[in-house]
Design a protein around this motif. Structure first.
Motif, PDB file in Angstrom:
ATOM      1  N   HIS A  96     153.211  57.816 -13.649  1.00 13.37           N
ATOM      2  CA  HIS A  96     153.199  56.624 -12.798  1.00 13.37           C
ATOM      3  C   HIS A  96     154.489  56.507 -11.984  1.00 13.37           C
ATOM      4  O   HIS A  96     154.455  56.048 -10.825  1.00 13.37           O
ATOM      5  N   GLU A  97     155.600  56.925 -12.566  1.00 13.45           N
ATOM      6  CA  GLU A  97     156.851  56.916 -11.807  1.00 13.45           C
ATOM      7  C   GLU A  97     156.769  57.880 -10.623  1.00 13.45           C
ATOM      8  O   GLU A  97     157.210  57.561  -9.516  1.00 13.45           O
ATOM      9  N   LYS A  98     156.181  59.051 -10.854  1.00 15.16           N
ATOM     10  CA  LYS A  98     156.044  60.038  -9.783  1.00 15.16           C
ATOM     11  C   LYS A  98     155.053  59.560  -8.723  1.00 15.16           C
ATOM     12  O   LYS A  98     155.255  59.784  -7.521  1.00 15.16           O
ATOM     13  N   LEU A  99     153.966  58.913  -9.157  1.00 12.47           N
ATOM     14  CA  LEU A  99     152.996  58.378  -8.198  1.00 12.47           C
ATOM     15  C   LEU A  99     153.628  57.292  -7.326  1.00 12.47           C
ATOM     16  O   LEU A  99     153.331  57.193  -6.130  1.00 12.47           O
ATOM     17  N   LYS A 100     154.498  56.495  -7.929  1.00 11.85           N
ATOM     18  CA  LYS A 100     155.189  55.455  -7.158  1.00 11.85           C
ATOM     19  C   LYS A 100     156.097  56.087  -6.104  1.00 11.85           C
ATOM     20  O   LYS A 100     156.144  55.639  -4.951  1.00 11.85           O
ATOM     21  N   VAL A 101     156.804  57.138  -6.498  1.00  6.50           N
ATOM     22  CA  VAL A 101     157.668  57.851  -5.546  1.00  6.50           C
ATOM     23  C   VAL A 101     156.827  58.442  -4.411  1.00  6.50           C
ATOM     24  O   VAL A 101     157.195  58.350  -3.237  1.00  6.50           O
ATOM     25  N   LEU A 102     155.678  59.030  -4.777  1.00  8.30           N
ATOM     26  CA  LEU A 102     154.795  59.615  -3.765  1.00  8.30           C
ATOM     27  C   LEU A 102     154.267  58.542  -2.824  1.00  8.30           C
ATOM     28  O   LEU A 102     154.263  58.730  -1.600  1.00  8.30           O
ATOM     29  N   GLU A 103     153.833  57.425  -3.372  1.00  7.71           N
ATOM     30  CA  GLU A 103     153.303  56.322  -2.553  1.00  7.71           C
ATOM     31  C   GLU A 103     154.341  55.859  -1.545  1.00  7.71           C
ATOM     32  O   GLU A 103     154.051  55.721  -0.345  1.00  7.71           O
ATOM     33  N   SER A 134     147.463  57.698   8.315  1.00 12.82           N
ATOM     34  CA  SER A 134     146.317  58.607   8.320  1.00 12.82           C
ATOM     35  C   SER A 134     146.111  59.194   6.938  1.00 12.82           C
ATOM     36  O   SER A 134     147.075  59.567   6.272  1.00 12.82           O
ATOM     37  N   PRO A 135     144.858  59.267   6.473  1.00 11.85           N
ATOM     38  CA  PRO A 135     144.621  59.888   5.167  1.00 11.85           C
ATOM     39  C   PRO A 135     144.939  61.376   5.167  1.00 11.85           C
ATOM     40  O   PRO A 135     145.198  61.958   4.129  1.00 11.85           O
ATOM     41  N   PHE A 136     144.933  61.985   6.352  1.00 13.53           N
ATOM     42  CA  PHE A 136     145.297  63.392   6.470  1.00 13.53           C
ATOM     43  C   PHE A 136     146.665  63.459   7.133  1.00 13.53           C
ATOM     44  O   PHE A 136     146.787  63.202   8.324  1.00 13.53           O
ATOM     45  N   VAL A 137     147.670  63.811   6.355  1.00 15.81           N
ATOM     46  CA  VAL A 137     149.028  63.701   6.867  1.00 15.81           C
ATOM     47  C   VAL A 137     149.340  64.724   7.954  1.00 15.81           C
ATOM     48  O   VAL A 137     150.342  64.607   8.640  1.00 15.81           O
ATOM     49  N   ASN A 138     148.481  65.717   8.123  1.00 11.44           N
ATOM     50  CA  ASN A 138     148.698  66.714   9.152  1.00 11.44           C
ATOM     51  C   ASN A 138     147.964  66.360  10.451  1.00 11.44           C
ATOM     52  O   ASN A 138     147.801  67.180  11.334  1.00 11.44           O
ATOM     53  N   ASP A 156     145.332  54.040  -9.038  1.00 11.76           N
ATOM     54  CA  ASP A 156     145.063  52.600  -8.985  1.00 11.76           C
ATOM     55  C   ASP A 156     145.234  52.161  -7.535  1.00 11.76           C
ATOM     56  O   ASP A 156     146.337  52.213  -6.993  1.00 11.76           O
ATOM     57  N   PRO A 157     144.140  51.705  -6.876  1.00  9.16           N
ATOM     58  CA  PRO A 157     144.248  51.321  -5.465  1.00  9.16           C
ATOM     59  C   PRO A 157     145.180  50.142  -5.207  1.00  9.16           C
ATOM     60  O   PRO A 157     145.675  49.974  -4.096  1.00  9.16           O
ATOM     61  N   VAL A 164     147.993  56.572  -1.550  1.00  6.31           N
ATOM     62  CA  VAL A 164     147.636  57.791  -2.269  1.00  6.31           C
ATOM     63  C   VAL A 164     146.157  57.764  -2.646  1.00  6.31           C
ATOM     64  O   VAL A 164     145.449  58.768  -2.499  1.00  6.31           O
ATOM     65  N   THR A 165     145.673  56.611  -3.112  1.00  7.08           N
ATOM     66  CA  THR A 165     144.273  56.500  -3.524  1.00  7.08           C
ATOM     67  C   THR A 165     143.327  56.708  -2.353  1.00  7.08           C
ATOM     68  O   THR A 165     142.334  57.450  -2.455  1.00  7.08           O
ATOM     69  N   SER A 166     143.619  56.074  -1.220  1.00  2.00           N
ATOM     70  CA  SER A 166     142.745  56.227  -0.049  1.00  2.00           C
ATOM     71  C   SER A 166     142.815  57.652   0.483  1.00  2.00           C
ATOM     72  O   SER A 166     141.802  58.199   0.957  1.00  2.00           O
ATOM     73  N   TRP A 167     143.974  58.267   0.380  1.00  3.17           N
ATOM     74  CA  TRP A 167     144.163  59.657   0.810  1.00  3.17           C
ATOM     75  C   TRP A 167     143.281  60.594  -0.017  1.00  3.17           C
ATOM     76  O   TRP A 167     142.511  61.384   0.520  1.00  3.17           O
ATOM     77  N   VAL A 168     143.376  60.464  -1.342  1.00  2.00           N
ATOM     78  CA  VAL A 168     142.594  61.324  -2.236  1.00  2.00           C
ATOM     79  C   VAL A 168     141.094  61.065  -2.058  1.00  2.00           C
ATOM     80  O   VAL A 168     140.290  62.003  -2.011  1.00  2.00           O
ATOM     81  N   THR A 169     140.710  59.807  -1.927  1.00  2.00           N
ATOM     82  CA  THR A 169     139.300  59.455  -1.751  1.00  2.00           C
ATOM     83  C   THR A 169     138.734  60.074  -0.481  1.00  2.00           C
ATOM     84  O   THR A 169     137.634  60.647  -0.483  1.00  2.00           O
ATOM     85  N   ALA A 170     139.497  59.979   0.609  1.00  2.00           N
ATOM     86  CA  ALA A 170     139.048  60.553   1.885  1.00  2.00           C
ATOM     87  C   ALA A 170     138.878  62.069   1.768  1.00  2.00           C
ATOM     88  O   ALA A 170     137.912  62.639   2.291  1.00  2.00           O
ATOM     89  N   LEU A 171     139.797  62.717   1.074  1.00  5.34           N
ATOM     90  CA  LEU A 171     139.720  64.166   0.923  1.00  5.34           C
ATOM     91  C   LEU A 171     138.521  64.588   0.080  1.00  5.34           C
ATOM     92  O   LEU A 171     137.805  65.530   0.425  1.00  5.34           O
ATOM     93  N   THR A 172     138.296  63.903  -1.029  1.00  5.88           N
ATOM     94  CA  THR A 172     137.205  64.295  -1.927  1.00  5.88           C
ATOM     95  C   THR A 172     135.826  64.026  -1.343  1.00  5.88           C
ATOM     96  O   THR A 172     134.832  64.563  -1.835  1.00  5.88           O
TER      97      THR A 172
END
Length: 229
Positions: A129-136, A147-151, A182-183, A189-197
């Motif tokens: 969760h600490e790493k997810l917070k840093v990523l967010e 954008s859900p696609f960072v590229n 957790d959205p 991060v959640t919307s990014w992963v959801t869009a990709l999957t």
């Protein structure tokens, strides 16, 4: 660039999946060789004598190992079609930085959750969760356009890496009984992963849910048994 492309991989390996996704995004035809990691083929050991692991991409008889190295090779070799890394050096550096963070910190923390129980697992969950917070927060600062696609509008290297690590979060939830995405805590991060999957090419490359659940249960049981021995 024309030529024969062969990917030595394993159906459930997140590292292999990265290369498969990169090839699919680029529209490159390839032959997939399923490797048995309990009895590695002579070809795999010959192509990757240093690590003896998948994936290995063989292009016109020349082997390239390590998933992130392979993806960059694909992007530099097949220059037509969507780019997997940005052209701008600074943007490319950001992608490489966050790909490294995902691999070296978030993924390693998630592996610790799988391999432990009790207090050790609680500490590992807290670290995830600490790493997810840093990523967010990092994605919010680095890619403020949201954008859900960072590229840009197409899937790139960073999207591929996050998909390989977090794309199977529902499998992890079922096996571990722990929810990572957790959205409310990690909306980007959640919307990014959801869009990709939800992308057809990602769905095509994703193994069946129940098969993945069975494998993760097996790997967890083996890791706990080994730790207790």
């Amino acid at each position: 660039m024309a030529g024969k492309v062969v990917l030595h991989g394993m159906w459930a390996s997140p590292y292999s999946k990265r290369v498969e996704l990169a090839l699919k995004v680029k529209g490159i035809e390839y032959e997939f060789v399923e490797e048995d990691l309990t009895s590695k083929s002579e070809a795999l050991l010959r192509y990757n004598p240093v690590h003896k692991k998948v994936p290995v991409l063989v292009h016109n008889g020349k082997p390239i190992a390590e998933s992130l190295v392979i993806i960059e090779y694909i992007d530099e070799t097949w220059t037509e079609g969507p780019r997997l890394l940005p052209q701008d050096p600074f943007e490319r550096a950001k992608v490489r930085f966050w790909a490294g963070f995902l691999q070296q910190q978030l993924f390693e923390a998630m592996l610790s959750v799988v391999k432990t129980d009790g207090e050790a697992q609680e500490r590992a969950v807290k670290e995830v969760h600490e790493k997810l917070k840093v990523l967010e927060e990092g994605i919010k600062a680095s890619y403020p356009e949201g954008s859900p696609f960072v590229n840009g509008n197409s899937v790139g290297l960073l999207d591929i890496v996050v998909c390989s690590i977090l794309g199977s979060h529902k499998v992890q939830e079922e096996v571990l009984g722990i929810k990572f995405l957790d959205p409310e805590k990690y909306p980007r991060v959640t919307s990014w992963v959801t869009a990709l999957t939800e992308l057809p090419l990602v769905k095509e490359a994703t193994p069946p849910h129940e098969k993945m659940v069975g494998l993760l249960q097996f790997l967890r049981a083996r890791a706990l048994k080994s730790a207790a021995a």
